[in-house]
Design a protein around this motif. Structure first.
Motif, mmCIF file in Angstrom:
data_model
loop_
_atom_site.group_PDB
_atom_site.id
_atom_site.type_symbol
_atom_site.label_atom_id
_atom_site.label_comp_id
_atom_site.label_asym_id
_atom_site.label_seq_id
_atom_site.Cartn_x
_atom_site.Cartn_y
_atom_site.Cartn_z
ATOM 1 N N ASP A 60 0.810 -1.227 0.000
ATOM 2 C CA ASP A 60 0.000 0.000 0.000
ATOM 3 C C ASP A 60 0.839 1.271 0.000
ATOM 4 O O ASP A 60 0.324 2.344 0.328
ATOM 5 C CB ASP A 60 -0.983 0.006 1.180
ATOM 6 C CG ASP A 60 -0.301 -0.002 2.534
ATOM 7 O OD1 ASP A 60 0.943 -0.126 2.589
ATOM 8 O OD2 ASP A 60 -1.015 0.115 3.558
ATOM 9 N N GLU B 33 -13.679 5.521 -1.552
ATOM 10 C CA GLU B 33 -12.293 5.827 -1.178
ATOM 11 C C GLU B 33 -12.253 6.447 0.217
ATOM 12 O O GLU B 33 -11.354 6.157 1.013
ATOM 13 C CB GLU B 33 -11.668 6.786 -2.198
ATOM 14 C CG GLU B 33 -11.418 6.187 -3.565
ATOM 15 C CD GLU B 33 -10.077 5.466 -3.656
ATOM 16 O OE1 GLU B 33 -9.371 5.394 -2.632
ATOM 17 O OE2 GLU B 33 -9.766 4.964 -4.755
ATOM 18 N N GLN C 42 -8.805 -1.729 -0.689
ATOM 19 C CA GLN C 42 -8.781 -1.351 -2.099
ATOM 20 C C GLN C 42 -9.611 -2.331 -2.925
ATOM 21 O O GLN C 42 -10.288 -1.939 -3.879
ATOM 22 C CB GLN C 42 -7.347 -1.321 -2.632
ATOM 23 C CG GLN C 42 -7.223 -0.829 -4.071
ATOM 24 C CD GLN C 42 -7.579 0.633 -4.220
ATOM 25 O OE1 GLN C 42 -6.941 1.487 -3.646
ATOM 26 N NE2 GLN C 42 -8.620 0.932 -5.004
ATOM 27 N N MET D 188 -2.697 1.377 -7.585
ATOM 28 C CA MET D 188 -3.784 0.820 -6.785
ATOM 29 C C MET D 188 -3.199 -0.089 -5.704
ATOM 30 O O MET D 188 -2.429 -1.006 -6.012
ATOM 31 C CB MET D 188 -4.744 0.010 -7.665
ATOM 32 C CG MET D 188 -5.566 0.859 -8.621
ATOM 33 S SD MET D 188 -6.775 1.918 -7.773
ATOM 34 C CE MET D 188 -6.084 3.538 -8.128
#
Length: 252
Positions: free
Chosen positions: A124, A156, A146, A140
């Motif tokens: 991440d 989000e 996610q 991403m």
């Protein structure tokens, strides 16, 4: 590299509110090709020794492989894939002597002399591409939240405060092979900027805040401002923070 811009770059790192630093970040200039550079960021996990050993191994592996890289003849994507795979293997080998199982994210981008840019990431930690003050693209995350965002189950904004926001679906040092997501920017232009950062940074900003900050400030000033602002917004609960910013400034 195409004419018409000069490169400005900086890195920033802060322990945040944690007891020890497990993030690592470096900006490497090629020893034989002045306009070739590699930015690497790693967010280590796994206790005081485990996480730092993991992120250290990512830095060491990247330095060794980049030193042997020839932008005229070698494939950039293959280099980045090799950095991920070799770091993953070495981190797994260090698990025997670590306090806890060592893992690490990676976010790395390479800029070739011709102006093409190649990215890789796992975990991440993110890479952003900005152009003239607007976000063009970002990586991403390989995370549980996610996946929920991609499936349309949460937004989000909801992902930021989700109770499972820290669960990764892929990173370096785990039993499974890490994801190796490659992204290519065929040609960078004056007014472009690239940023790699750990979740201790991006968690506290919208893309619009990041893009405007990087557009208005020099890389060094932007690194300092974003760390300071993230520290304030964390309210004493902040993670380690690390980032690197590269801007292509128009000449004149």
């Amino acid at each position: 590299m195409s004419k018409g811009y000069r490169i400005q770059a900086s890195t920033g790192i802060h322990r945040g509110d944690r007891d020890y630093q497990q993030d690592q970040v470096c900006l490497l200039h090629h020893p034989r090709h002045g306009s070739c550079m590699l930015a690497v960021l790693a967010d280590g996990m796994g206790g005081r020794s485990g996480g730092r050993k993991a992120s250290d191994q990512v830095m060491l592996t990247a330095r060794q492989l980049f030193d042997r890289y020839d932008p005229d003849t070698d494939d950039a994507g293959s280099l980045l894939r090799q950095i991920v795979e070799e770091s993953h293997l070495v981190i797994k080998l260090t698990a025997v002597s670590a306090e806890q199982e060592p893992h690490s994210t990676i976010a790395a981008f390479l800029i070739n002399p011709g102006g093409d840019s190649h990215w890789v990431h796992a975990g991440d930690s993110r890479i952003y591409h900005f152009r003239n003050g607007k976000m063009v693209f970002r990586t991403m995350d390989h995370s549980y939240v996610q996946t929920l965002v991609n499936q349309g189950e949460i937004s989000e904004e909801e992902a930021l405060d989700h109770p499972h926001a820290n669960i990764l679906m892929g990173c370096l040092g785990t039993e499974n092979d890490p994801p190796v997501d490659i992204h290519v920017v065929p040609q960078l232009h004056p007014g472009d900027a690239l940023m790699a950062c750990s979740d201790g940074v991006w968690h506290y900003f919208t893309p619009e805040e990041l893009s405007s900050t990087i557009a208005m400030l020099s890389p060094r000033e932007a690194c300092e401002f974003l760390i300071q602002k993230a520290r304030t917004r964390a309210k004493g609960m902040g993670d380690n923070l690390s980032l690197t910013i590269v801007k292509l400034e128009p000449l004149g």
